[in-house]
Design a protein around this motif. Structure first.
Motif, short mmCIF file in Angstrom:
data_model
loop_
_atom_site.label_atom_id
_atom_site.label_comp_id
_atom_site.label_asym_id
_atom_site.label_seq_id
_atom_site.Cartn_x
_atom_site.Cartn_y
_atom_site.Cartn_z
N SER A 14 0.83 -1.21 0.00
CA SER A 14 0.00 0.00 0.00
C SER A 14 0.86 1.25 0.00
CB SER A 14 -0.93 0.02 1.22
OG SER A 14 -1.88 -0.99 1.13
N SER A 27 0.28 -2.23 -9.69
CA SER A 27 -0.60 -1.51 -8.78
C SER A 27 -0.86 -2.42 -7.59
CB SER A 27 -1.92 -1.14 -9.48
OG SER A 27 -2.62 -2.30 -9.83
N GLU A 29 -4.17 -3.28 -4.86
CA GLU A 29 -5.47 -3.03 -4.26
C GLU A 29 -5.74 -4.16 -3.26
OE1 GLU A 29 -8.64 -2.28 -7.06
OE2 GLU A 29 -7.18 -1.50 -8.51
N THR A 30 -5.93 -3.79 -2.02
CA THR A 30 -6.15 -4.77 -0.96
C THR A 30 -7.33 -5.68 -1.28
OG1 THR A 30 -5.21 -3.31 0.71
CG2 THR A 30 -6.65 -5.06 1.50
N GLU A 31 -8.41 -5.10 -1.77
CA GLU A 31 -9.64 -5.87 -2.02
C GLU A 31 -9.40 -6.99 -3.03
OE1 GLU A 31 -9.48 -2.41 -2.63
OE2 GLU A 31 -9.99 -2.05 -0.55
N LYS A 32 -8.59 -6.74 -4.05
CA LYS A 32 -8.30 -7.76 -5.07
C LYS A 32 -7.39 -8.86 -4.54
CE LYS A 32 -8.41 -4.98 -9.28
NZ LYS A 32 -7.57 -4.46 -10.37
#
Length: 124
Positions: A14, A27, A29-32
């Protein structure tokens, strides 16, 4: 010195994403990556347990196991950075295994574990 098994991968990636220090086309993204973060934490826990229970009787086996975990953690970080959300988790894990085996069994000194080629370096 930072070991991959002591790294908080979610915070680290992050921060790199926020500071625009990720590789081209990367990139985070935590959600992915929730499933991959979970796998990373599980492997990190295994490494910590291995270190805590290390014995001189099984030294070579334990070092081999630790290097194996380290390489998997390395590829999980790359997987999370290049997770475009277009491939299934199964496809990505198969890709991880394929790339991991290619590099781990490589005779090129640039790909040896703990070499300068590693993704994680200490940031000052």
């Amino acid at each position: 010195m930072v070991y991959l098994w002591t790294l908080d991968c979610e915070s680290y990636l992050s921060n790199l994403a926020d500071e625009k220090h990720l590789p081209p086309f990367g990139s985070f993204e935590t959600e992915k990556n929730l499933h991959f973060i979970s796998i990373y934490k599980n492997l990190s826990s295994q490494a910590e347990q291995l270190i805590q229970s290390a014995s001189s009787g099984n030294f070579l086996y334990e070092i081999h196991k630790l290097i194996d975990i380290d390489m998997r953690l390395y590829y999980l970080l790359l997987l999370m950075i290049y997770n475009d959300g277009l491939r299934t988790e199964e496809e990505m894990l198969r890709e991880l295994e394929r790339n991991y085996k290619l590099e781990y069994l490589s005779d090129s000194e640039h790909f040896y574990p703990f070499s300068d080629y590693r993704l994680i370096v200490e940031h000052i």
